[in-house]
Design an enzyme around this catalytic site. Sequence first.
Site, PDB file in Angstrom:
ATOM      1  N   ASP A  28       0.858  -1.188   0.000  1.00 28.36           N
ATOM      2  CA  ASP A  28       0.000   0.000   0.000  1.00 28.36           C
ATOM      3  C   ASP A  28       0.895   1.240   0.000  1.00 28.36           C
ATOM      4  O   ASP A  28       2.078   1.169   0.358  1.00 28.36           O
ATOM      5  CB  ASP A  28      -0.906   0.023   1.241  1.00 28.36           C
ATOM      6  CG  ASP A  28      -1.875   1.208   1.216  1.00 28.36           C
ATOM      7  OD1 ASP A  28      -2.663   1.308   0.258  1.00 28.36           O
ATOM      8  OD2 ASP A  28      -1.843   2.052   2.136  1.00 28.36           O
ATOM      9  N   SER A  29       0.315   2.372  -0.385  1.00 27.03           N
ATOM     10  CA  SER A  29       1.074   3.619  -0.366  1.00 27.03           C
ATOM     11  C   SER A  29       1.451   4.007   1.067  1.00 27.03           C
ATOM     12  O   SER A  29       2.353   4.813   1.272  1.00 27.03           O
ATOM     13  CB  SER A  29       0.239   4.728  -0.989  1.00 27.03           C
ATOM     14  OG  SER A  29      -0.964   4.876  -0.270  1.00 27.03           O
ATOM     15  N   CYS A  91      -4.182  -1.319  -2.363  1.00 29.22           N
ATOM     16  CA  CYS A  91      -4.325   0.131  -2.507  1.00 29.22           C
ATOM     17  C   CYS A  91      -5.145   0.342  -3.775  1.00 29.22           C
ATOM     18  O   CYS A  91      -4.760  -0.127  -4.856  1.00 29.22           O
ATOM     19  CB  CYS A  91      -2.938   0.755  -2.645  1.00 29.22           C
ATOM     20  SG  CYS A  91      -2.949   2.518  -3.023  1.00 29.22           S
ATOM     21  N   GLU A 176      -4.402   9.446   8.266  1.00 27.01           N
ATOM     22  CA  GLU A 176      -2.942   9.383   8.461  1.00 27.01           C
ATOM     23  C   GLU A 176      -2.516  10.203   9.679  1.00 27.01           C
ATOM     24  O   GLU A 176      -1.543   9.884  10.342  1.00 27.01           O
ATOM     25  CB  GLU A 176      -2.204   9.913   7.217  1.00 27.01           C
ATOM     26  CG  GLU A 176      -2.300   9.001   6.003  1.00 27.01           C
ATOM     27  CD  GLU A 176      -1.187   7.947   5.941  1.00 27.01           C
ATOM     28  OE1 GLU A 176      -0.088   8.214   6.443  1.00 27.01           O
ATOM     29  OE2 GLU A 176      -1.442   6.862   5.402  1.00 27.01           O
ATOM     30  N   CYS A 210     -11.169   3.033  -0.750  1.00 24.81           N
ATOM     31  CA  CYS A 210      -9.815   3.450  -0.380  1.00 24.81           C
ATOM     32  C   CYS A 210      -9.536   2.723   0.926  1.00 24.81           C
ATOM     33  O   CYS A 210     -10.386   2.700   1.834  1.00 24.81           O
ATOM     34  CB  CYS A 210      -9.752   4.962  -0.182  1.00 24.81           C
ATOM     35  SG  CYS A 210      -8.189   5.490   0.562  1.00 24.81           S
ATOM     36  N   HIS A 212      -7.843   3.319   3.420  1.00 22.43           N
ATOM     37  CA  HIS A 212      -7.821   4.104   4.662  1.00 22.43           C
ATOM     38  C   HIS A 212      -9.228   4.293   5.250  1.00 22.43           C
ATOM     39  O   HIS A 212      -9.370   4.536   6.441  1.00 22.43           O
ATOM     40  CB  HIS A 212      -7.269   5.513   4.393  1.00 22.43           C
ATOM     41  CG  HIS A 212      -5.786   5.575   4.263  1.00 22.43           C
ATOM     42  ND1 HIS A 212      -5.106   4.992   3.229  1.00 22.43           N
ATOM     43  CD2 HIS A 212      -4.844   6.177   5.047  1.00 22.43           C
ATOM     44  CE1 HIS A 212      -3.806   5.240   3.371  1.00 22.43           C
ATOM     45  NE2 HIS A 212      -3.634   5.949   4.462  1.00 22.43           N
TER      46      HIS A 212
HETATM   47  N1  DGL Z   1      -4.874   3.694   0.483  1.00 17.38           N
HETATM   48  C1  DGL Z   1      -4.904   4.237  -0.826  1.00 17.38           C
HETATM   49  C2  DGL Z   1      -6.084   3.696  -1.632  1.00 17.38           C
HETATM   50  O1  DGL Z   1      -6.657   2.684  -1.293  1.00 17.38           O
HETATM   51  C3  DGL Z   1      -4.935   5.746  -0.876  1.00 17.38           C
HETATM   52  C4  DGL Z   1      -3.951   6.467  -0.029  1.00 17.38           C
HETATM   53  C5  DGL Z   1      -3.125   7.464  -0.811  1.00 17.38           C
HETATM   54  O2  DGL Z   1      -3.669   8.448  -1.342  1.00 17.38           O
HETATM   55  O3  DGL Z   1      -1.943   7.199  -0.902  1.00 17.38           O
HETATM   56  O4  DGL Z   1      -6.441   4.282  -2.639  1.00 17.38           O
END
Ligand code: DGL
Length: 292
Positions: A28-29, A91, A176, A210, A212
Amino acid sequence: MEGILCRFIMKARFIMYSQIPGPVGIFDSGYGGLTIFDKIQKALPEYDYIYLGDNARTPYGTRSFEVVYRFTRQAVSKLFEQGCQLVILACNTASAKALRTIQLKDLPLWDASRRVLGVIRPTVEAMDRISRSKHVGILATSGTISSDSYTIEIEKLYPHIKVTGEACPMWVPLVENNEFHSPGADYFVKKHIDHILSRDAGIDTLVLACTHYPLLQDKIYEFLPEGITLFSQGERVAGSLTDYLGRHPEMDKRLTKGGTSRFLTTEAAGKFSEAASIFLHYPIKVKQIAID
Ligand code: DGL
């Protein structure tokens, strides 16, 4: 010339490792993919895992196709180097902007027998079963929404479903920065829920597209009218992976089963382990690495 040499060395290295069983890689990012890792690890506890978060370069959600592809490609290559036979892009942004190119262009060059899978397809497959009104809303980063990946994939499988996308650019920073219970979260969550529902009053399913966003789930419920389902991807992705391994015993054989998990980040290890406890609720050991 240098590029060709580099590719040759990279390919030779993967061929050397390709038959050695290894862990499942989860990328993931940043921290968000831990919501997916958590469900996968619970569904398949006997496997070994390496989680990699590119925290030094997060967020991906506002970056261009070219940059998300380049970063994701570097991350997958690093996980392959660590012996991963199968990598899950946990992600949505990376799945939307990089998965196809990696599958079509890079994998055949690296090692065609390894696999990279994303989170969009399994989520989309569940939509017809989940939505009764056949009006679905997608809550995601600007990058995922502008890629139109969900609309395109849903249209392919279920053309009768109407899809409305809503970019929620402030939601990742809220998570975050551990601000997901704050008044700021109230404002930004209400804003996007009201906006997407005003664009299609028929929506009965909102997808948290997403990784998050599951951390904002309780906050989202506060502003959600009754009768609307909030769909979180974690369990669905874990179920889809379980199913995939059942259908692909040749890949299953190449995955080690020692029940271990390792965590890698491109940012400071201490920072990652502290924040990860918000996602996982248990302490972890983390190692910092460079992937570029
Ligand atoms: N967790 C990432 C997703 O599922 C997004 C987070 C980011 O913008 O890096 O898209």
